[in-house]
Motif scaffolding. Structure first.
Motif, PDB file in Angstrom:
ATOM      1  N   GLY A 193     -31.287 -63.880  13.187  1.00 12.16           N
ATOM      2  CA  GLY A 193     -31.884 -62.760  13.902  1.00 12.16           C
ATOM      3  C   GLY A 193     -32.511 -61.733  12.974  1.00 12.16           C
ATOM      4  O   GLY A 193     -32.963 -60.686  13.437  1.00 12.16           O
ATOM      5  N   ALA A 194     -32.523 -62.019  11.663  1.00 12.19           N
ATOM      6  CA  ALA A 194     -32.974 -61.033  10.688  1.00 12.19           C
ATOM      7  C   ALA A 194     -34.481 -60.857  10.726  1.00 12.19           C
ATOM      8  O   ALA A 194     -35.217 -61.846  10.640  1.00 12.19           O
ATOM      9  CB  ALA A 194     -32.521 -61.446   9.293  1.00 12.19           C
ATOM     10  N   GLN A 195     -34.930 -59.609  10.902  1.00 17.40           N
ATOM     11  CA  GLN A 195     -36.375 -59.385  10.923  1.00 17.40           C
ATOM     12  C   GLN A 195     -36.846 -58.389   9.888  1.00 17.40           C
ATOM     13  O   GLN A 195     -38.013 -58.061   9.835  1.00 17.40           O
ATOM     14  CB  GLN A 195     -36.797 -58.979  12.328  1.00 17.40           C
ATOM     15  CG  GLN A 195     -36.914 -60.238  13.185  1.00 17.40           C
ATOM     16  CD  GLN A 195     -36.847 -59.987  14.651  1.00 17.40           C
ATOM     17  OE1 GLN A 195     -36.629 -58.864  15.076  1.00 17.40           O
ATOM     18  NE2 GLN A 195     -37.042 -61.037  15.419  1.00 17.40           N
ATOM     19  N   GLY A 231     -34.991 -56.246  19.844  1.00 19.40           N
ATOM     20  CA  GLY A 231     -33.581 -55.840  19.876  1.00 19.40           C
ATOM     21  C   GLY A 231     -32.846 -56.602  20.957  1.00 19.40           C
ATOM     22  O   GLY A 231     -31.770 -57.149  20.730  1.00 19.40           O
ATOM     23  N   MET A 262     -33.601 -59.398  22.225  1.00 19.92           N
ATOM     24  CA  MET A 262     -33.467 -60.808  21.893  1.00 19.92           C
ATOM     25  C   MET A 262     -32.294 -61.044  20.940  1.00 19.92           C
ATOM     26  O   MET A 262     -31.478 -61.939  21.131  1.00 19.92           O
ATOM     27  CB  MET A 262     -34.755 -61.310  21.260  1.00 19.92           C
ATOM     28  CG  MET A 262     -34.725 -62.773  20.999  1.00 19.92           C
ATOM     29  SD  MET A 262     -35.639 -63.180  19.550  1.00 19.92           S
ATOM     30  CE  MET A 262     -34.817 -62.221  18.337  1.00 19.92           C
ATOM     31  N   VAL A 263     -32.242 -60.185  19.907  1.00 22.40           N
ATOM     32  CA  VAL A 263     -31.155 -60.378  18.940  1.00 22.40           C
ATOM     33  C   VAL A 263     -29.809 -60.110  19.611  1.00 22.40           C
ATOM     34  O   VAL A 263     -28.836 -60.816  19.381  1.00 22.40           O
ATOM     35  CB  VAL A 263     -31.338 -59.464  17.714  1.00 22.40           C
ATOM     36  CG1 VAL A 263     -30.146 -59.594  16.788  1.00 22.40           C
ATOM     37  CG2 VAL A 263     -32.597 -59.880  16.978  1.00 22.40           C
ATOM     38  N   MET A 264     -29.803 -59.096  20.474  1.00 22.11           N
ATOM     39  CA  MET A 264     -28.564 -58.874  21.225  1.00 22.11           C
ATOM     40  C   MET A 264     -28.173 -60.139  21.968  1.00 22.11           C
ATOM     41  O   MET A 264     -27.001 -60.490  22.063  1.00 22.11           O
ATOM     42  CB  MET A 264     -28.757 -57.732  22.245  1.00 22.11           C
ATOM     43  CG  MET A 264     -28.544 -56.333  21.673  1.00 22.11           C
ATOM     44  SD  MET A 264     -26.972 -56.150  20.857  1.00 22.11           S
ATOM     45  CE  MET A 264     -25.921 -56.004  22.303  1.00 22.11           C
ATOM     46  N   VAL A 313     -28.791 -63.137  21.043  1.00 23.74           N
ATOM     47  CA  VAL A 313     -28.194 -64.080  20.081  1.00 23.74           C
ATOM     48  C   VAL A 313     -26.758 -63.671  19.775  1.00 23.74           C
ATOM     49  O   VAL A 313     -25.833 -64.473  19.815  1.00 23.74           O
ATOM     50  CB  VAL A 313     -29.008 -64.103  18.773  1.00 23.74           C
ATOM     51  CG1 VAL A 313     -28.324 -64.983  17.755  1.00 23.74           C
ATOM     52  CG2 VAL A 313     -30.414 -64.582  19.043  1.00 23.74           C
ATOM     53  N   LEU A 314     -26.604 -62.364  19.513  1.00 25.50           N
ATOM     54  CA  LEU A 314     -25.281 -61.909  19.110  1.00 25.50           C
ATOM     55  C   LEU A 314     -24.275 -62.038  20.243  1.00 25.50           C
ATOM     56  O   LEU A 314     -23.129 -62.406  20.032  1.00 25.50           O
ATOM     57  CB  LEU A 314     -25.345 -60.441  18.652  1.00 25.50           C
ATOM     58  CG  LEU A 314     -26.216 -60.171  17.435  1.00 25.50           C
ATOM     59  CD1 LEU A 314     -26.123 -58.713  17.034  1.00 25.50           C
ATOM     60  CD2 LEU A 314     -25.820 -61.051  16.268  1.00 25.50           C
ATOM     61  N   GLY A 315     -24.747 -61.709  21.425  1.00 21.01           N
ATOM     62  CA  GLY A 315     -23.799 -61.699  22.532  1.00 21.01           C
ATOM     63  C   GLY A 315     -23.826 -62.991  23.315  1.00 21.01           C
ATOM     64  O   GLY A 315     -23.073 -63.159  24.266  1.00 21.01           O
ATOM     65  N   VAL A 323     -26.570 -63.737  11.853  1.00 22.95           N
ATOM     66  CA  VAL A 323     -27.250 -62.611  11.202  1.00 22.95           C
ATOM     67  C   VAL A 323     -28.610 -63.046  10.669  1.00 22.95           C
ATOM     68  O   VAL A 323     -29.638 -62.424  10.952  1.00 22.95           O
ATOM     69  CB  VAL A 323     -26.398 -62.045  10.043  1.00 22.95           C
ATOM     70  CG1 VAL A 323     -27.236 -61.136   9.159  1.00 22.95           C
ATOM     71  CG2 VAL A 323     -25.204 -61.284  10.595  1.00 22.95           C
TER      72      VAL A 323
END
Lengths: 126, 465
Positions: A68-70, A3, A5-7, A9-11, A65
């Motif tokens: 980061g999709a898992q 989570g 990590m994806v955050m 990427v997103l942020g 998206v």
């Protein structure tokens, strides 16, 4: 961890606060109006098509998206989004370029043969 | 030194900055025919940079999937954009706009799913907005495409209780949006998206094909706003800048287009509900009435011996792919010493400027293209007006009969010229489905047939005269 990590990427794009984003938003509104209000009528169609291509920037979010999709659900959603957004970008710019091409060269590029070929199958004359 | 990481982030942000400048320059470039093409290419470069940065900025999974999705988009998109006929451009723009709206909705739904709905309230608001607007833009564009492509009727589709149904769907969306805010539920968000798709269809159905360009323009700005809202959700400045620029410009363009039609946006979007009766009345009056028609030889002679001819091109000319033939006719007339001009209605074709593009394709010089007001001041001194496949934009009902659905739309006053020739395939009314009194006027002559064939025959007749 995932989570976070994806955050990341997103942020990760911009570490700005809400206010900074709002500032950009407001300024963009003014720039958008200002730049556009000078477009002559004969270029309105290319303009619509050109702005259409610009909102294809949604491809950026779509890639984020999918990148980061898992889960399968997210992969499916992301894949569809990337596909659609790519169509938007590519189609938008190419169509606009084709329209603008016509204003430029006075050479006879005559696409008439190709047109009449496809036009023949769907006759306008009834 | 921690410069290594800072450098990457800074570099990415600088690259984004370059991308914004490119977007702005792209729109600015479109202000003149000379710089427009370059502007578009600059925009594409900016897009390339912005998209490229997503691969640099942070870890990237599913690379293969990303590449495949992009590859499919490119392989489908380029030929579609390359091969589409210039006449079909408006629906193509609608299609490319729709997929953008769809992508925005999907990206936001995916983000919501990923976080299980646990995001800050104001981000939920942005998500909800982007999903609703993206979905409406998607399905509205599909209907616009279908109407312009004539997959379905271009006429306004209305049924009793339609407003009630639309209002209920709208209320449903609002209710579900509130529910999403309350319980952060992914299924509820998805159902809300589904209702928004339905709403887009319901919203576009009652709008006539002739008004579709305005709708496409409006949906284009909608997609821009959805993208901007997505930018807040993803904390991504490129999306905010790109989306907002489009939202602002699209709004302005939409307003200019409605002004060109002499109608308010509200009237265009909701006018069908009021005009159903008037439309039916017009249809009933369309019984057989005598019209004067003539063959190409007679009309060719008439044209060749005039001193001033104004050509009013309409969508029918575009459909028949006759822009090159009309240019030939103009050349033949000029050889005979006839002064030729083209009167271009702002919404001739199906989008503002569409006819200019088509005639530019046929190498018609700019100087011969007269905008509506200029043309109207010249028409009283014009001998013959040749209306090629246009109808609504020259219908005097727009000027004279307050009951007409197109009343108030500025028109080209062809009835002020000494004589009028209508080139039409049949007596079928125009795109808006309204009869034209001018057909029955004594100074009007009809030339029936396919626009391209008839024009070719006219060229021969003029040369022989």
């Amino acid at each position: 961890m995932t989570g976070g990590m994806v955050m990341g990427v997103l942020g990760g794009t911009v570490k700005g606060g809400v206010l900074e984003l709002l500032t950009v938003f407001i300024l963009s509104i003014f720039v958008g109006f200002e730049v556009i209000s000078r477009v002559p009528t004969l270029l309105h169609t290319p303009l619509m098509s050109g702005t259409n291509a610009v909102h294809g920037v949604i491809l950026v979010a779509s890639i984020v998206v999918l990148a980061g999709a898992q889960t399968t659900t997210l992969q499916v959603l992301g894949f569809a989004a990337v596909l659609l957004a790519t169509l938007n970008v590519v189609g938008g710019f190419v169509v606009t370029d084709r329209m603008l091409e016509m204003f430029k060269s006075k050479k006879k590029a005559a696409p008439a043969p190709a047109d009449s070929g496809s036009g023949g199958s769907k006759p306008a004359a009834s | 030194m921690t410069l290594g990481t800072i450098d990457l982030a800074t570099g990415v942000n600088i690259a984004y900055l370059v991308a914004f400048v490119c977007f702005i320059l792209a729109l600015k470039g479109l202000s003149s025919p000379k710089s427009a093409r370059r502007g578009n290419i600059i925009g594409a470069v900016g897009m390339f940079i912005a998209v490229g940065m997503t691969f640099v900025d942070g870890p990237v999974h599913n690379v293969a999937l990303i590449v495949i999705a992009i590859a499919i988009g490119v392989v489908v998109g380029i030929p579609a954009a390359r091969l589409v006929k210039m006449t079909a451009m408006p629906q193509m723009v609608a299609a490319f706009n729709g997929v953008g709206g769809g992508a925005a909705a999907l990206a936001d739904i995916a983000d919501f799913v990923h976080h299980g709905g646990t995001i800050a309230t104001w981000l939920q608001v942005c998500t909800i907005f982007a999903v609703i607007v993206g979905c409406v833009s998607f399905s509205g564009s599909v209907i616009a495409f279908a109407k312009l492509q004539e997959v379905m009727t271009g006429r306004p589709i209305t049924y009793p209780g339609q407003q009630v149904v639309n209002a209920l769907v709208g209320l449903g969306i609002v209710g579900l949006a509130a529910a999403v805010l309350g319980i952060s539920s992914v299924p509820v968000l998805s159902v809300m998206g589904g209702l928004a798709v339905l709403f887009g269809v319901a919203f576009a159905l009652p709008i006539g094909g002739a008004d579709m360009p305005v709708v496409i323009s409006l949906l284009n700005s909608f997609t821009g706003l959805a993208v901007a809202a997505t930018g807040f959700v993803f904390d991504s400045i490129p999306l905010i800048v790109g989306g907002t620029l489009v939202g602002a410009s699209g709004t302005l363009l939409t307003r200019m287009m409605s002004q060109a039609m002499g109608r308010s946006l509200t009237n265009i979007l909701f006018g069908a509900f009021g005009s159903v009766v008037a439309g039916e009345g017009g249809g009933a009056a369309g019984e057989q009435r005598p019209v004067k028609s003539a063959g190409p030889e007679d009309i060719g002679t008439l044209l060749a011996y005039s001193s001033k001819v104004v050509i009013v091109p309409g969508y029918g000319l575009a459909v028949a792919q006759a822009q090159h033939t009309v240019k030939e006719l103009a050349d033949a007339l000029e050889k005979k010493g006839v002064e030729v001009a083209y009167a271009i209605h702002p919404v001739a074709g199906r989008m503002p400027g569409h006819m200019n593009v088509l005639l530019a394709e046929a190498d018609v010089p700019y100087e011969q293209l007269k905008e509506m007001e200029e043309a109207n001041s010249e028409l009283p001194s014009t001998d013959v007006v040749l209306v090629v496949g246009a109808n609504d934009v020259v219908n005097p009902a727009a000027r004279d009969s307050p009951g007409s659905p197109i009343y108030g739309m500025p028109i080209i006053d062809v009835d002020r010229a000494a004589s009028v020739i209508f080139m039409k395939r049949s007596m079928r009314p125009g795109f808006a489905g309204i009869d034209n009194e001018l057909f029955y006027d004594p100074k009007t002559t009809m030339l029936f047939g396919d626009a391209k064939d008839s024009l070719a025959k006219l060229v021969t007749a003029v040369k022989a005269a």
